[in-house]
Scaffold this motif. Structure first.
Motif, PDB file in Angstrom:
ATOM      1  N   MET A   1       0.866  -1.179   0.000  1.00  0.00           N
ATOM      2  CA  MET A   1       0.000   0.000   0.000  1.00  0.00           C
ATOM      3  C   MET A   1       0.900   1.225   0.000  1.00  0.00           C
ATOM      4  SD  MET A   1      -3.345  -0.604   0.199  1.00  0.00           S
ATOM      5  CE  MET A   1      -4.177   0.600   1.235  1.00  0.00           C
TER       6      MET A   1
ATOM      7  N   MET B   1      -4.924  -0.824  -7.846  1.00  0.00           N
ATOM      8  CA  MET B   1      -6.101  -0.500  -7.037  1.00  0.00           C
ATOM      9  C   MET B   1      -5.816   0.788  -6.287  1.00  0.00           C
ATOM     10  SD  MET B   1      -8.762  -2.521  -7.061  1.00  0.00           S
ATOM     11  CE  MET B   1      -9.542  -2.436  -5.448  1.00  0.00           C
TER      12      MET B   1
ATOM     13  N   PHE C   1      -7.261   3.204  -3.138  1.00  0.00           N
ATOM     14  CA  PHE C   1      -8.152   3.253  -1.991  1.00  0.00           C
ATOM     15  C   PHE C   1      -8.182   4.656  -1.403  1.00  0.00           C
ATOM     16  CE2 PHE C   1      -9.293  -1.122  -1.384  1.00  0.00           C
ATOM     17  CZ  PHE C   1      -8.235  -1.852  -1.901  1.00  0.00           C
TER      18      PHE C   1
ATOM     19  N   PHE D   1     -11.404   2.624   5.282  1.00  0.00           N
ATOM     20  CA  PHE D   1     -11.090   2.540   3.863  1.00  0.00           C
ATOM     21  C   PHE D   1     -12.358   2.387   3.025  1.00  0.00           C
ATOM     22  CE2 PHE D   1      -6.540   2.351   3.372  1.00  0.00           C
ATOM     23  CZ  PHE D   1      -6.102   2.066   4.650  1.00  0.00           C
ATOM     24  N   GLY D   2     -12.301   2.919   1.818  1.00  0.00           N
ATOM     25  CA  GLY D   2     -13.333   2.660   0.836  1.00  0.00           C
ATOM     26  C   GLY D   2     -13.112   1.305   0.183  1.00  0.00           C
ATOM     27  N   GLN D   3     -13.996   0.961  -0.739  1.00  0.00           N
ATOM     28  CA  GLN D   3     -13.976  -0.357  -1.371  1.00  0.00           C
ATOM     29  C   GLN D   3     -12.905  -0.475  -2.453  1.00  0.00           C
ATOM     30  OE1 GLN D   3     -16.423   1.929  -1.144  1.00  0.00           O
ATOM     31  NE2 GLN D   3     -18.438   0.986  -1.215  1.00  0.00           N
ATOM     32  N   GLY D   4     -12.382   0.652  -2.870  1.00  0.00           N
ATOM     33  CA  GLY D   4     -11.320   0.622  -3.870  1.00  0.00           C
ATOM     34  C   GLY D   4     -11.820   0.790  -5.290  1.00  0.00           C
TER      35      GLY D   4
ATOM     36  N   TYR E   1      -3.766  -5.327   9.468  1.00  0.00           N
ATOM     37  CA  TYR E   1      -4.942  -5.473   8.621  1.00  0.00           C
ATOM     38  C   TYR E   1      -4.921  -6.850   7.964  1.00  0.00           C
ATOM     39  CZ  TYR E   1      -5.271  -0.318   8.664  1.00  0.00           C
ATOM     40  OH  TYR E   1      -5.377   1.005   9.033  1.00  0.00           O
TER      41      TYR E   1
ATOM     42  N   GLN F   1      -6.610  -8.642   4.376  1.00  0.00           N
ATOM     43  CA  GLN F   1      -7.246  -8.293   3.107  1.00  0.00           C
ATOM     44  C   GLN F   1      -7.559  -9.551   2.321  1.00  0.00           C
ATOM     45  OE1 GLN F   1      -4.906  -6.022   0.268  1.00  0.00           O
ATOM     46  NE2 GLN F   1      -6.712  -4.936  -0.460  1.00  0.00           N
TER      47      GLN F   1
ATOM     48  N   LYS G   1      -9.495  -8.945  -3.883  1.00  0.00           N
ATOM     49  CA  LYS G   1     -10.366  -7.958  -4.503  1.00  0.00           C
ATOM     50  C   LYS G   1     -11.227  -7.209  -3.479  1.00  0.00           C
ATOM     51  CE  LYS G   1      -9.293  -9.030  -8.786  1.00  0.00           C
ATOM     52  NZ  LYS G   1      -8.562  -8.081  -9.651  1.00  0.00           N
ATOM     53  N   LYS G   2     -10.803  -7.213  -2.237  1.00  0.00           N
ATOM     54  CA  LYS G   2     -11.549  -6.525  -1.184  1.00  0.00           C
ATOM     55  C   LYS G   2     -10.700  -5.434  -0.550  1.00  0.00           C
ATOM     56  CE  LYS G   2     -15.261  -9.144  -1.307  1.00  0.00           C
ATOM     57  NZ  LYS G   2     -16.571  -8.588  -1.729  1.00  0.00           N
ATOM     58  N   SER G   3     -11.364  -4.654   0.275  1.00  0.00           N
ATOM     59  CA  SER G   3     -10.658  -3.586   0.973  1.00  0.00           C
ATOM     60  C   SER G   3      -9.940  -4.133   2.201  1.00  0.00           C
ATOM     61  CB  SER G   3     -11.666  -2.505   1.385  1.00  0.00           C
ATOM     62  OG  SER G   3     -10.984  -1.372   1.894  1.00  0.00           O
ATOM     63  N   LEU G   4      -9.203  -3.275   2.866  1.00  0.00           N
ATOM     64  CA  LEU G   4      -8.469  -3.681   4.064  1.00  0.00           C
ATOM     65  C   LEU G   4      -9.420  -3.738   5.254  1.00  0.00           C
ATOM     66  CD1 LEU G   4      -6.194  -2.509   2.171  1.00  0.00           C
ATOM     67  CD2 LEU G   4      -4.937  -2.069   4.266  1.00  0.00           C
TER      68      LEU G   4
ATOM     69  N   PHE H   1      -4.037 -12.326   3.046  1.00  0.00           N
ATOM     70  CA  PHE H   1      -2.979 -11.330   2.925  1.00  0.00           C
ATOM     71  C   PHE H   1      -3.045 -10.462   4.172  1.00  0.00           C
ATOM     72  CE2 PHE H   1       0.186  -9.115   0.634  1.00  0.00           C
ATOM     73  CZ  PHE H   1      -0.042  -7.748   0.707  1.00  0.00           C
TER      74      PHE H   1
END
Lengths: 114, 117
Positions: free
Chosen positions: A45, A89, A91, A104-107, B36, B38, B41-44, B91
């Motif tokens: 990130m 991606m 975020f 966080f948003g969904q991305g 975190y 993850q 394909k998802k957010s943290l 992850f």
């Protein structure tokens, strides 16, 4: 209700063009921070840009700028002159108050076409 | 920006074993670090907040006995997945909080991909 909303699951942009990634937020706290992070396929990130709720000017960092519209509660990321390496991606995140915790948003998955 | 190192980057282990993941802030002292998880394909999803010298604060639904967090120094936090099972495969990514002029920016490690067989 979602505190951070990114309505674009995927975006395409042509190389060298500009692109805007949308982010809206919801908070009643007058003090907050807004962040954008980039996550390439490798998984790390990468911090891109920060905007504080009391900042008078829109934040800019190189090719990244944050279009901060406080009344509309939006914090869109603008990437100018897109490069192939920008494919990733993205975020949007918000910190409420002075604590460090982020929401966080969904991305949004950005693909840059050559 | 600040540098955060996370190790290992990838680990494969057998079901029932424990795995330790390290998160280090290399060029600043971090009294607060975050862990975190993850999914693809998802957010943290925040698991816990790690504070140097005190117990970690876990998010609702995260088993503290399953995910042990230790923050023994200002530059190191560790996450131990105890008695790992295939459903723990994921992850995991850490961050360290860099405090400057009220910005409070989280800088992230590169993440650890855990596969439990």
């Amino acid at each position: 209700a979602q505190k951070i909303t990114q309505t674009q699951p995927g975006m395409f942009v042509q190389e060298k063009e500009a692109v805007t990634l949308d982010c809206t937020y919801d908070t009643s706290d007058p003090s907050y921070g807004l962040f954008w992070y980039k996550q390439p396929s490798s998984g790390e990130m990468i911090f891109l840009i920060y905007q504080g709720s009391y900042d008078q000017q829109n934040a800019t960092e190189g090719r990244y700028s944050l279009n901060f519209q406080k009344a509309r509660k939006s914090a869109n990321l603008v990437i100018s002159a897109s490069q192939l390496g920008d494919s990733a991606m993205y975020f949007c995140a918000m910190r409420e108050g002075i604590g460090g915790k982020l929401i966080f948003g969904q991305g949004t998955e950005l693909s840059v076409k050559p | 920006g600040a540098v955060v190192s996370q190790h290992p980057s990838r680990v494969i282990c057998k079901s029932g074993t424990s795995v330790k993941i390290e998160c280090r802030s290399l060029d600043f002292q971090a009294t607060t670090m975050f862990w975190y998880r993850q999914f693809p394909k998802k957010s943290l999803m925040l698991m816990a907040t790690s504070n140097e010298g005190s117990k970690a604060t876990y998010e609702q639904g995260v088993e503290k006995d399953k995910f042990l967090i230790n923050h023994a120094s200002l530059t190191l936090s560790t996450l131990t997945v105890t008695s790992a099972h295939p459903e723990d495969s994921s992850f995991y990514i850490c961050s360290a909080l860099w405090r400057e002029a009220g910005k409070n920016i989280q800088y992230f490690g590169a993440g650890t991909r855990l596969s439990v067989l």
